[in-house]
Design a protein around this motif. Sequence first.
Motif, short mmCIF file in Angstrom:
data_model
loop_
_atom_site.label_atom_id
_atom_site.label_comp_id
_atom_site.label_asym_id
_atom_site.label_seq_id
_atom_site.Cartn_x
_atom_site.Cartn_y
_atom_site.Cartn_z
N GLU A 299 56.63 48.63 50.30
CA GLU A 299 57.00 48.30 48.88
C GLU A 299 57.25 46.69 48.80
O GLU A 299 56.83 46.17 47.87
CB GLU A 299 58.35 48.96 48.74
CG GLU A 299 58.78 48.64 47.13
CD GLU A 299 60.22 49.49 47.02
OE1 GLU A 299 60.61 49.08 45.84
OE2 GLU A 299 60.82 50.23 47.65
N LEU A 300 57.82 46.10 49.56
CA LEU A 300 58.35 44.82 49.60
C LEU A 300 57.06 44.21 49.96
O LEU A 300 56.89 42.99 49.24
CB LEU A 300 59.36 44.16 50.43
CG LEU A 300 60.84 44.90 50.61
CD1 LEU A 300 61.52 44.74 51.90
CD2 LEU A 300 61.41 44.56 49.32
N GLN A 301 56.12 44.34 50.85
CA GLN A 301 54.85 43.59 51.20
C GLN A 301 53.89 43.52 50.28
O GLN A 301 53.45 42.65 50.01
CB GLN A 301 54.48 44.16 52.41
CG GLN A 301 53.46 43.04 53.14
CD GLN A 301 53.19 43.61 54.67
OE1 GLN A 301 53.73 44.40 55.15
NE2 GLN A 301 51.99 42.70 55.19
N ILE A 302 53.78 44.81 49.62
CA ILE A 302 52.88 44.98 48.55
C ILE A 302 53.21 44.30 47.37
O ILE A 302 52.40 43.44 46.75
CB ILE A 302 52.51 46.47 48.22
CG1 ILE A 302 51.76 47.34 49.48
CG2 ILE A 302 51.58 46.72 46.93
CD1 ILE A 302 50.11 46.84 49.77
N ASP A 303 54.48 44.18 46.82
CA ASP A 303 55.13 43.46 45.74
C ASP A 303 54.80 42.09 46.09
O ASP A 303 54.32 41.54 44.97
CB ASP A 303 56.52 44.01 45.75
CG ASP A 303 56.85 43.24 44.57
OD1 ASP A 303 56.66 43.49 43.38
OD2 ASP A 303 57.92 42.44 44.71
N SER A 304 54.87 41.59 47.12
CA SER A 304 54.74 40.34 47.46
C SER A 304 53.26 39.80 47.34
O SER A 304 52.98 38.72 46.74
CB SER A 304 55.29 39.91 48.92
OG SER A 304 56.79 39.82 48.87
N MET A 305 52.38 40.56 47.89
CA MET A 305 51.05 40.30 47.70
C MET A 305 50.45 40.56 46.30
O MET A 305 49.80 39.58 45.94
CB MET A 305 50.12 41.40 48.69
CG MET A 305 50.37 41.20 50.14
SD MET A 305 49.63 42.37 50.82
CE MET A 305 47.91 41.89 50.92
#
Length: 175
Positions: A104-110
């Motif tokens: 969730e956090l990584q895809i959101d950042s991407m």
Amino acid sequence: SAHKDPLVSVILPFFNRFELTHRCLISVFAQTYSNIEVIMVNDCSTDDDKILLESFLEKSNLVYIKLNENNGPANARNVAIKSADGVYIAFIDSDDTWVEEKLELQIDSMLRNNWNFSHTSYYRHNAQNETIKLVRSGLFNYIFPFPAFHCLIATPTVILERKLFDNHSFNSELR
């Protein structure tokens, strides 16, 4: 919406180590980010995989591929990527686990930063002395040839856009 939560293909190659693989799968299916498909590649394990799979095979978003010969993780990842439908590819190894918010956090950042690949820091658990150490993989300028000898990026932290693999693959000579 499709744009907000693009499909992520989670690539999980494994060879035996069923207890660890089971622990790994639990952490993947516990993700707060739900639009995933999990592509498991059994790299010709010698043990019986039925016990491992019983609790997972009914999941509609699990793809299970069993190879007839053991050709190593690079080959297994290439096989998985070929059948991946995701906008993004996320890697995990059978002896690793993810914290629940990882995707969730990584895809959101991407998505917010318009990155086509990313990696994160991670915890390394030393089973011998039961220590847990935070490895900060992002504090280096990775300029060749430095990463060839001092790369702290761990496979299970890496996410890339699927299309980056259209003309590239892992070198399966490297086991």
